[in-house]
Design an enzyme around this catalytic site. Sequence first.
Site, mmCIF file in Angstrom:
data_model
loop_
_atom_site.group_PDB
_atom_site.id
_atom_site.type_symbol
_atom_site.label_atom_id
_atom_site.label_comp_id
_atom_site.label_asym_id
_atom_site.label_seq_id
_atom_site.Cartn_x
_atom_site.Cartn_y
_atom_site.Cartn_z
ATOM 1 N N ASN A 92 -5.403 12.506 0.047
ATOM 2 C CA ASN A 92 -4.572 11.622 0.888
ATOM 3 C C ASN A 92 -5.486 10.892 1.862
ATOM 4 O O ASN A 92 -6.705 11.087 1.869
ATOM 5 C CB ASN A 92 -3.495 12.441 1.615
ATOM 6 N N ASP A 96 -1.974 10.533 -2.457
ATOM 7 C CA ASP A 96 -2.347 9.470 -3.405
ATOM 8 C C ASP A 96 -2.662 10.011 -4.782
ATOM 9 O O ASP A 96 -2.560 9.290 -5.777
ATOM 10 C CB ASP A 96 -3.544 8.684 -2.870
ATOM 11 N N ARG A 101 0.852 -1.190 0.000
ATOM 12 C CA ARG A 101 0.000 0.000 0.000
ATOM 13 C C ARG A 101 0.888 1.240 0.000
ATOM 14 O O ARG A 101 2.096 1.151 0.122
ATOM 15 C CB ARG A 101 -0.969 -0.013 1.202
HETATM 16 O O1 MRU Z 1 -4.745 3.194 2.100
HETATM 17 P P1 MRU Z 1 -3.264 3.399 2.038
HETATM 18 O O2 MRU Z 1 -2.542 2.890 3.228
HETATM 19 O O3 MRU Z 1 -2.686 2.890 0.734
HETATM 20 O O4 MRU Z 1 -3.092 4.977 2.020
HETATM 21 C C1 MRU Z 1 -1.805 5.509 1.894
HETATM 22 C C2 MRU Z 1 -1.752 6.965 2.044
HETATM 23 O O5 MRU Z 1 -2.752 7.630 2.151
HETATM 24 C C3 MRU Z 1 -0.403 7.602 1.965
HETATM 25 O O6 MRU Z 1 -0.365 8.750 2.745
HETATM 26 C C4 MRU Z 1 -0.122 7.990 0.507
HETATM 27 O O7 MRU Z 1 -0.268 6.875 -0.344
HETATM 28 C C5 MRU Z 1 1.216 8.556 0.333
HETATM 29 S S1 MRU Z 1 2.384 7.214 0.388
HETATM 30 C C6 MRU Z 1 3.904 7.599 0.132
#
Ligand code: MRU
Length: 358
Positions: free
Chosen positions: A254, A244, A51
């Site tokens: 994010n 994201d 993730r």
């Molecule tokens: O649901 P996730 O754990 O994939 O969400 C990740 C995030 O929101 C992070 O802050 C984002 O991907 C930046 S990662 C370098």
Amino acid sequence: MNVSTLSWIDGDSQNGFCRMVEQTLLPAEFIEIDVKTVPDMVDAIWRLAVRGAPAIGVAAGYGMLLGVQAEAGRDRDDLMAHIQGTSETLAKARPTAVNLFWALDRMVRRAKVDFEAGADSAGLVAGLFEEAKAIHTEDAAQCRRMGELGAELIQDGMALLTHCNAGALATGGMGTALAPMYVAHEQGKKIAVFADETRPLLQGARLTTWELMQAGIDVTLITDNMAARVMMEGKIDAVIVGSDRIARNGDVCNKIGTYGVAVLAKYHNIPFYVVAPRSTIDTAVVTGADIPIEERPAEEITEGYGKRTAPAEAKVYAPAFDVTPAELVTAIVTEAGIIESPTTEKVLEMMGRPKLGS
Ligand code: MRU
């Protein structure tokens, strides 16, 4: 040395597979899993075994390779159709992090270029292997560069607040939001980090706190609803988060809860920094309102990580991301430079800058 969240094992394109940290089990257990098929890669991304936007992009590149590695015997037109189909399958894994679609597009584009240059099927597979490795290597270099640029914003003695996990576990390198912290630490600056727990899947508690402790950085875990209090007590000098997907006007999507942190930072006059590679900027999206927001299963809220905490039939709303308007963002740190007070013009100018290392 930061943890390596995923890698390609066995060297070659024909027989290799992707090994990744099973992040859902951290911090209780550190185990790695071997992902050898496209359905297993889709599942690993959806379950959040892998993730974080850049790591999802790297996983997508390797996923494409898993889809074609046994197919070099096909005729090349047939293989091209299969490559397109594999990309469409992987694209269904998660909707919000644009790095997934960015990496899949890049892989398909590479195949098209090689096809037009006359490559046979084995050549197409070899080209995709090269491209997947390049996505990974470039991501690591971009993380380091964002770390160096971001570290200039960090003074000795600062306390920083972060949300979710945007560290080595979330990328092919040392992280996005955590990269400036790692570089500042390397530079001998004394920093303290407050990590939001990050309800409901606890990426802050399980992953960021673990990762920063491994690196010997002073980290204090707080629940999400403590951030306002901690800011009011004057304990935070800057907020640093990842993203994201960033719209072309600088709106930042994010992990759910980030928007609230940004509003709090504004009220308390605390700078709010976003660290993300340009592969996270989606210029096709005009504002954050157009970013698809993933909704996760209700059970992640009603019975996540342990016992039931809400009635079985409770009605639940579970958006996994939110959008912070550009006006709340002090600056976006990319591998190509820093965008202060982001606007469409500034974002597009940054996107036009040369690729790192070129
Ligand atoms: O649901 P996730 O754990 O994939 O969400 C990740 C995030 O929101 C992070 O802050 C984002 O991907 C930046 S990662 C370098």
